[in-house]
Design a protein around this motif. Structure first.
Motif, PDB file in Angstrom:
ATOM      1  N   TRP A 249       0.819  -1.213   0.000  1.00  0.00           N
ATOM      2  CA  TRP A 249       0.000   0.000   0.000  1.00  0.00           C
ATOM      3  C   TRP A 249       0.855   1.265   0.000  1.00  0.00           C
ATOM      4  CZ3 TRP A 249      -4.352   1.942  -1.293  1.00  0.00           C
ATOM      5  CH2 TRP A 249      -4.795   3.150  -0.757  1.00  0.00           C
ATOM      6  N   TYR A 252       1.369   2.878  -3.423  1.00  0.00           N
ATOM      7  CA  TYR A 252       0.183   3.177  -4.236  1.00  0.00           C
ATOM      8  C   TYR A 252       0.389   4.421  -5.101  1.00  0.00           C
ATOM      9  CZ  TYR A 252      -4.705   3.973  -5.493  1.00  0.00           C
ATOM     10  OH  TYR A 252      -5.875   4.168  -6.198  1.00  0.00           O
ATOM     11  N   SER A 288      -5.087  -8.477  -0.646  1.00  0.00           N
ATOM     12  CA  SER A 288      -5.232  -7.042  -0.399  1.00  0.00           C
ATOM     13  C   SER A 288      -3.847  -6.409  -0.359  1.00  0.00           C
ATOM     14  CB  SER A 288      -5.967  -6.784   0.918  1.00  0.00           C
ATOM     15  OG  SER A 288      -5.133  -7.113   2.025  1.00  0.00           O
ATOM     16  N   PHE A 289      -3.794  -5.100  -0.360  1.00  0.00           N
ATOM     17  CA  PHE A 289      -2.517  -4.386  -0.351  1.00  0.00           C
ATOM     18  C   PHE A 289      -1.726  -4.645   0.927  1.00  0.00           C
ATOM     19  CE2 PHE A 289      -4.621  -2.037  -3.710  1.00  0.00           C
ATOM     20  CZ  PHE A 289      -3.590  -1.666  -4.556  1.00  0.00           C
ATOM     21  N   ASN A 365      -8.260  -7.159  -7.272  1.00  0.00           N
ATOM     22  CA  ASN A 365      -8.059  -6.529  -5.965  1.00  0.00           C
ATOM     23  C   ASN A 365      -6.815  -5.653  -5.872  1.00  0.00           C
ATOM     24  OD1 ASN A 365     -10.357  -7.781  -5.161  1.00  0.00           O
ATOM     25  ND2 ASN A 365      -9.453  -8.903  -3.457  1.00  0.00           N
ATOM     26  N   LEU A 366      -5.918  -5.732  -6.866  1.00  0.00           N
ATOM     27  CA  LEU A 366      -4.674  -4.961  -6.754  1.00  0.00           C
ATOM     28  C   LEU A 366      -4.388  -4.054  -7.951  1.00  0.00           C
ATOM     29  CD1 LEU A 366      -2.290  -7.718  -5.310  1.00  0.00           C
ATOM     30  CD2 LEU A 366      -3.557  -5.971  -4.029  1.00  0.00           C
ATOM     31  N   ALA A 371     -10.202  -2.309  -8.176  1.00  0.00           N
ATOM     32  CA  ALA A 371      -9.506  -2.469  -6.896  1.00  0.00           C
ATOM     33  C   ALA A 371      -9.859  -1.314  -5.966  1.00  0.00           C
ATOM     34  CB  ALA A 371      -7.999  -2.536  -7.115  1.00  0.00           C
ATOM     35  N   TRP A 373      -9.366   0.075  -1.880  1.00  0.00           N
ATOM     36  CA  TRP A 373      -8.660  -0.141  -0.619  1.00  0.00           C
ATOM     37  C   TRP A 373      -8.513   1.188   0.096  1.00  0.00           C
ATOM     38  CZ3 TRP A 373      -8.249  -4.156   2.189  1.00  0.00           C
ATOM     39  CH2 TRP A 373      -7.303  -4.247   3.215  1.00  0.00           C
TER      40      TRP A 373
END
Length: 434
Positions: A249, A252, A288-289, A365-366, A371, A373
């Motif tokens: 994360w 990002y 997830s991240f 999800n990424l 995605a 988050w």
């Protein structure tokens, strides 16, 4: 009146900040004695704090000498117990020291929240005595963890099937690998259960049922090229793993070239876990991240949370030939109102040879626009440079990898996406080398 609204909101924000500071100050004042005591004492030498007193209802003892000798100690904030209320996952950063090697950072995990750990104690007690509280050590010898004793030669699928994601559909080959590579015994290397002590067998089974992450790290070690954090050891209910680096994360909003390289590595991980020379498919059920980290020196992406990994033995599937075993399985995209959610069928993952789940999980999800988050959308490859966005190829591949329009489209899109990201990363490296 409207022009006063920003002013009022600004005052409200400042008031809230002030209240937060005052609240933290009050907490610190109330815990002054505990604060000084926390910095003076190394709680990782306390048998009760690390739950060594609960063994064999624990995860192992291979690192106990290091803990008891004071070679492992919490980093600054980890020493403050009143902050544990914010640390729901019970993950801590610590320093581990060796006389000749100096100190290095490690990660300590209790493998569950306080509530989850309390619940496993209650389950053990109820199975043994019918009551939620009991002498845990004595109760362990009356559970299924003890019934698999020294007279049992092998750990077989029929005994542990469904205990956790790791063994949702285990083959004998997988279980032999788990036992042979079990690190919480001095005599590792044998797949025979009878070579383990009674306490070691119970610890292995307890880990397998509660949180099999240590067994995933041991069975598929980083030293052999698997993309997982390195398992170091355990003492009581505290497991030590190698510190990898900052979580994914944190990157990002990194420069585009860095994000492309990370995305390429993530797709490579999806491929490696799906297709490898060992014919084990490791399907990531929680993507997830926060579950990936990046090495500070080599920039390598590593999986740091391996609790929810389902392992399917492709050789066993080919041998058993369940219905439609040789038909390619496509994971179905579904809209979701939660972060990092996935749609999958464990039964399908266990009964098909060719499955696109890992590509789907990483893309959705990424990487892709789907995605989400921590309140953001767009994925790791958000806001590409103008010439990439204009080209449209990246967006098309990500869309097909996440929400395919063609039958078996995700398989081809994942292959082409890996190749495309590899070219982008190579081009970036060449440009930087000039």
């Amino acid at each position: 009146m409207l022009r006063f609204l920003p002013l009022k909101l600004g005052r409200l924000y400042r008031c809230l900040k002030l209240l937060l500071v005052l609240g933290l100050s009050v907490i610190l004042l109330m815990n002054t004695h505990n604060l000084f005591a926390s910095f003076q004492k190394n709680e990782l030498t306390d048998r009760r704090f690390i739950n060594l007193n609960k063994c064999p209802a624990c995860f192992g003892t291979s690192w106990c000498r290091k803990f008891m000798n004071g070679q492992v100690s919490f980093e600054t904030w980890g020493r403050l117990r009143f902050l544990d209320v914010f640390n729901v996952k019970n993950v801590f950063f610590a320093q581990y020291g060796e006389p000749r090697e100096g100190t290095r950072r490690v990660v300590l995990k209790r493998l569950g929240s306080n509530q989850e750990l309390a619940e496993i104690d209650q389950k053990i007690c109820k199975r043994a005595t019918g009551r939620p509280r009991c002498d845990l050590i004595q109760a362990m010898y009356k559970t299924e963890f003890a019934r698999i004793n020294g007279d049992v030669r092998l750990l077989t699928p029929g005994v542990v099937e469904g205990w956790s994601d790791l063994v949702h559909c285990p083959s004998q080959r997988l279980l032999d690998r788990v036992v042979r590579r079990y690190a919480e015994t001095k005599d590792s290397g044998s797949f025979l259960l009878k070579n383990l002590k009674d306490t070691e067998r119970m610890q292995l089974l307890m880990t397998l049922a509660f949180n099999p992450e240590p067994l995933v790290l041991q069975s598929f070690p980083s030293d052999e090229g698997w993309p997982f954090a390195k398992y170091l050891g355990a003492c009581g209910r505290m497991v030590a793993v190698n510190y990898v680096g900052e979580e994914l994360w944190s990157f990002y909003n990194a420069p585009w070239e860095k994000r492309v390289d990370l995305a390429r590595q993530l797709m490579d991980i999806a491929e490696q876990l799906t297709n490898n020379d060992f014919d084990f498919a490791l399907y990531l059920l929680d993507v997830s991240f926060d579950n990936f980290a990046v090495g500070p020196r080599d920039g390598k992406v590593i999986i740091v949370d391996a609790e929810n990994v389902l392992v399917a033995d492709k050789r066993q599937i080919k041998q058993d030939k369940p219905e439609n075993y040789d038909v390619w399985y496509e994971s179905r995209f579904e809209e979701c109102d939660r972060e990092a959610c996935l749609s999958f069928s464990k039964e399908a993952l266990c009964s098909r040879v060719t499955v696109d789940h890992n590509y789907y999980a990483v893309c959705q999800n990424l990487l892709s626009q789907y995605a989400t988050w921590r309140g953001t959308t767009g994925g790791l490859l958000h806001n590409p440079p103008a010439h990439i966005a204009k080209d449209g190829q990246l967006e098309a591949l990500l869309d097909e990898c996440t929400k395919p329009k063609k039958r078996y489209g995700r398989f081809q899109a994942a292959k082409e996406l890996r190749e495309y990201l590899t070219r982008l990363a190579a081009a970036s490296s060449s440009a930087m080398a000039r």
